[in-house]
Motif scaffolding. Sequence first.
Motif, PDB file in Angstrom:
ATOM      1  N   CYS A 199       0.836  -1.094   0.120  1.00 13.13           N
ATOM      2  CA  CYS A 199      -0.008   0.165   0.003  1.00 13.13           C
ATOM      3  C   CYS A 199       0.971   1.305   0.079  1.00 13.13           C
ATOM      4  O   CYS A 199       0.627   2.398  -0.858  1.00 13.13           O
ATOM      5  CB  CYS A 199      -0.899   0.028   1.358  1.00 13.13           C
ATOM      6  SG  CYS A 199      -2.362  -1.195   1.263  1.00 13.13           S
ATOM      7  N   LEU A 200       1.835   1.259   0.638  1.00 12.48           N
ATOM      8  CA  LEU A 200       2.841   2.312   0.783  1.00 12.48           C
ATOM      9  C   LEU A 200       3.699   2.614  -0.509  1.00 12.48           C
ATOM     10  O   LEU A 200       3.699   3.569  -0.938  1.00 12.48           O
ATOM     11  CB  LEU A 200       3.849   2.283   2.022  1.00 12.48           C
ATOM     12  CG  LEU A 200       3.514   2.297   3.450  1.00 12.48           C
ATOM     13  CD1 LEU A 200       4.646   2.355   4.328  1.00 12.48           C
ATOM     14  CD2 LEU A 200       2.667   3.610   3.618  1.00 12.48           C
ATOM     15  N   PHE A 204       3.046   6.033  -2.486  1.00 10.82           N
ATOM     16  CA  PHE A 204       4.281   6.869  -2.725  1.00 10.82           C
ATOM     17  C   PHE A 204       4.790   6.736  -4.136  1.00 10.82           C
ATOM     18  O   PHE A 204       5.618   7.649  -4.951  1.00 10.82           O
ATOM     19  CB  PHE A 204       5.243   6.647  -1.822  1.00 10.82           C
ATOM     20  CG  PHE A 204       5.316   6.983  -0.280  1.00 10.82           C
ATOM     21  CD1 PHE A 204       5.104   8.647   0.186  1.00 10.82           C
ATOM     22  CD2 PHE A 204       4.992   6.189   0.331  1.00 10.82           C
ATOM     23  CE1 PHE A 204       4.807   8.797   1.331  1.00 10.82           C
ATOM     24  CE2 PHE A 204       4.711   6.550   1.826  1.00 10.82           C
ATOM     25  CZ  PHE A 204       4.564   7.842   2.165  1.00 10.82           C
ATOM     26  N   GLY A 205       4.465   5.804  -4.996  1.00 10.47           N
ATOM     27  CA  GLY A 205       4.665   5.494  -6.403  1.00 10.47           C
ATOM     28  C   GLY A 205       4.511   6.556  -7.265  1.00 10.47           C
ATOM     29  O   GLY A 205       5.491   7.220  -7.815  1.00 10.47           O
ATOM     30  N   ASP A 206       3.476   7.142  -7.208  1.00 10.27           N
ATOM     31  CA  ASP A 206       3.202   8.481  -8.129  1.00 10.27           C
ATOM     32  C   ASP A 206       3.015   9.732  -7.507  1.00 10.27           C
ATOM     33  O   ASP A 206       2.607  10.553  -8.022  1.00 10.27           O
ATOM     34  CB  ASP A 206       1.727   8.012  -8.850  1.00 10.27           C
ATOM     35  CG  ASP A 206       1.915   6.785  -9.636  1.00 10.27           C
ATOM     36  OD1 ASP A 206       2.681   6.515 -10.347  1.00 10.27           O
ATOM     37  OD2 ASP A 206       0.671   6.124  -9.504  1.00 10.27           O
ATOM     38  N   GLY A 207       3.481   9.553  -6.230  1.00 14.69           N
ATOM     39  CA  GLY A 207       3.602  10.731  -5.445  1.00 14.69           C
ATOM     40  C   GLY A 207       2.193  11.174  -4.716  1.00 14.69           C
ATOM     41  O   GLY A 207       1.043  10.551  -5.021  1.00 14.69           O
ATOM     42  N   ILE A 208       2.156  11.867  -3.484  1.00 15.07           N
ATOM     43  CA  ILE A 208       0.972  12.262  -2.901  1.00 15.07           C
ATOM     44  C   ILE A 208       0.905  13.525  -2.855  1.00 15.07           C
ATOM     45  O   ILE A 208       1.477  14.398  -3.298  1.00 15.07           O
ATOM     46  CB  ILE A 208       1.143  11.830  -1.478  1.00 15.07           C
ATOM     47  CG1 ILE A 208       2.320  12.494  -0.751  1.00 15.07           C
ATOM     48  CG2 ILE A 208       1.316  10.118  -1.247  1.00 15.07           C
ATOM     49  CD1 ILE A 208       2.483  12.262   0.552  1.00 15.07           C
ATOM     50  N   SER A 209      -0.433  13.824  -2.802  1.00 17.26           N
ATOM     51  CA  SER A 209      -1.172  15.447  -3.029  1.00 17.26           C
ATOM     52  C   SER A 209      -1.602  15.843  -1.572  1.00 17.26           C
ATOM     53  O   SER A 209      -2.328  15.039  -0.847  1.00 17.26           O
ATOM     54  CB  SER A 209      -2.183  15.396  -4.006  1.00 17.26           C
ATOM     55  OG  SER A 209      -2.686  16.586  -4.081  1.00 17.26           O
ATOM     56  N   PHE A 210      -1.266  17.022  -1.386  1.00 17.22           N
ATOM     57  CA  PHE A 210      -1.770  17.737  -0.175  1.00 17.22           C
ATOM     58  C   PHE A 210      -2.804  18.661  -0.536  1.00 17.22           C
ATOM     59  O   PHE A 210      -3.639  19.149   0.317  1.00 17.22           O
ATOM     60  CB  PHE A 210      -0.689  18.465   0.547  1.00 17.22           C
ATOM     61  CG  PHE A 210       0.448  17.655   0.913  1.00 17.22           C
ATOM     62  CD1 PHE A 210       0.349  17.093   2.360  1.00 17.22           C
ATOM     63  CD2 PHE A 210       1.502  17.549   0.315  1.00 17.22           C
ATOM     64  CE1 PHE A 210       1.454  16.221   2.792  1.00 17.22           C
ATOM     65  CE2 PHE A 210       2.714  16.425   0.581  1.00 17.22           C
ATOM     66  CZ  PHE A 210       2.715  16.084   1.812  1.00 17.22           C
ATOM     67  N   THR A 211      -3.419  18.704  -1.733  1.00 19.68           N
ATOM     68  CA  THR A 211      -4.208  19.607  -2.411  1.00 19.68           C
ATOM     69  C   THR A 211      -5.479  19.330  -1.885  1.00 19.68           C
ATOM     70  O   THR A 211      -5.961  17.756  -2.096  1.00 19.68           O
ATOM     71  CB  THR A 211      -4.349  19.782  -3.792  1.00 19.68           C
ATOM     72  OG1 THR A 211      -2.945  20.173  -4.339  1.00 19.68           O
ATOM     73  CG2 THR A 211      -5.406  20.724  -4.262  1.00 19.68           C
TER      74      THR A 211
END
Length: 438
Positions: A199-200, A204-211
Amino acid sequence: MNDEKVETAEKEYDPFEHRKVKKPNSDLRSTANLIKASLGSGLLAGPLAFANSGWGIGLIGTIVVGVICGHCIHILVKTSRSCCVLEKKSSLGYAETCRSAFSNGPKCVRPFAGVASVFAEFSLLSTYVGVCCIYTILISDSVKQLVDRYAPSMILPVEYYCLIILIPLCLLCQIRYLKFLAIFSIVANILLVTTYFICLYYIFGDGISFTGRKAIGDPARYPAFISTVIFAMEGIGVVMPIENAMKKPKHFLGCPSVLIVAMAVIVFLYSTLGIFGYFKYGDVLRGSITLNLPIDDWPAIAAKVAIALSIFFTYPLQFYVVIDIFTKYTLPHIDEKYHKITQLSARTIGVCCCVGIGIALPLLEQIINIVGAFFYCVLGLIIPSIIETVFRWDNSLGRYNWVLWKNLVIFFFGFFSLVSGCTVTILDIIEILHRKTQ
């Protein structure tokens, strides 16, 4: 003055010296059982819980709830040990501890010892039947998702998959000793950790978004968050069987101890997956994060298979509580030559009942919240706070009665979580059923 009574009785009777366990568990196996009893489908529901609370409130709330749940386990075990000393018994179960605490408490509550025991047994039974239902649905959902993708000609409702896994569950639940269940718990923990890292990988594979990810969510959804976290962290129903079956039971409490190590692992895994899973998927999360993973990638497929197997191997540990209650009240009244057939029949019928309830109510997220809000709040928070207060009532509540005030805070937190969590979840169920009828 129970503290003085316990100290005097300890000089005459040490319950650990009289404890005879047929197949005792090592500290490692006990830790594995405790982690697996708490973590399961609840861990994978962490991101959804954070979506309900916001990542800031979720992170703080997870740590706070983890400390409260760990403390409630601590006071339950400590009270149980003190009751063992007073009653000169080698070990006591959950309900027996409740009975003993009331029997050795103030005179005004002693007549309610039997009621306290029955209420505890009912709470245990209801809680772990609910957990077994959740596990049935989660396994079936995971299998169905894979079959629907790779065998589209065999698409079936999730209820059919509940029936398909019925026979394997019945066979697995014939295992009777925690020593042997610990082996399955270790395998299940390995599979769960594997799923966690997969799951991690996707998070993190395609990046995470804070938006659009809120630090503070809608307060109206906080009860749903608390219910899910409590469900994920509470394994209090199997705490006494685990502690009673340990080769070195003194290692269960203390620092470091089985309890501290297990709770630290649980809080770490839950908070990290919860916060990063929410950053990745936002508000489109489902009851288990594995259901959000892509269906065409081999790592994701491996995660779905691993979590299905992990929950499958954990099922008999949760079911152990249900059958333990049945055994305690029925086997003494049955001829010994019929014990084996009785056990076989009871375990089979019990699993069938749990699967049947799962088929009738295949709403994973909502059942998780109901079990967490109602059953685990009663079992894991309200009852431990009451029995410690009752047992220590006579001049052993500490300076300024701090034990009383502390337990009042836990009691009202549990009661608030119960009422608000059940209310929010029932409204969610009504809305879902209303949409289906339209």
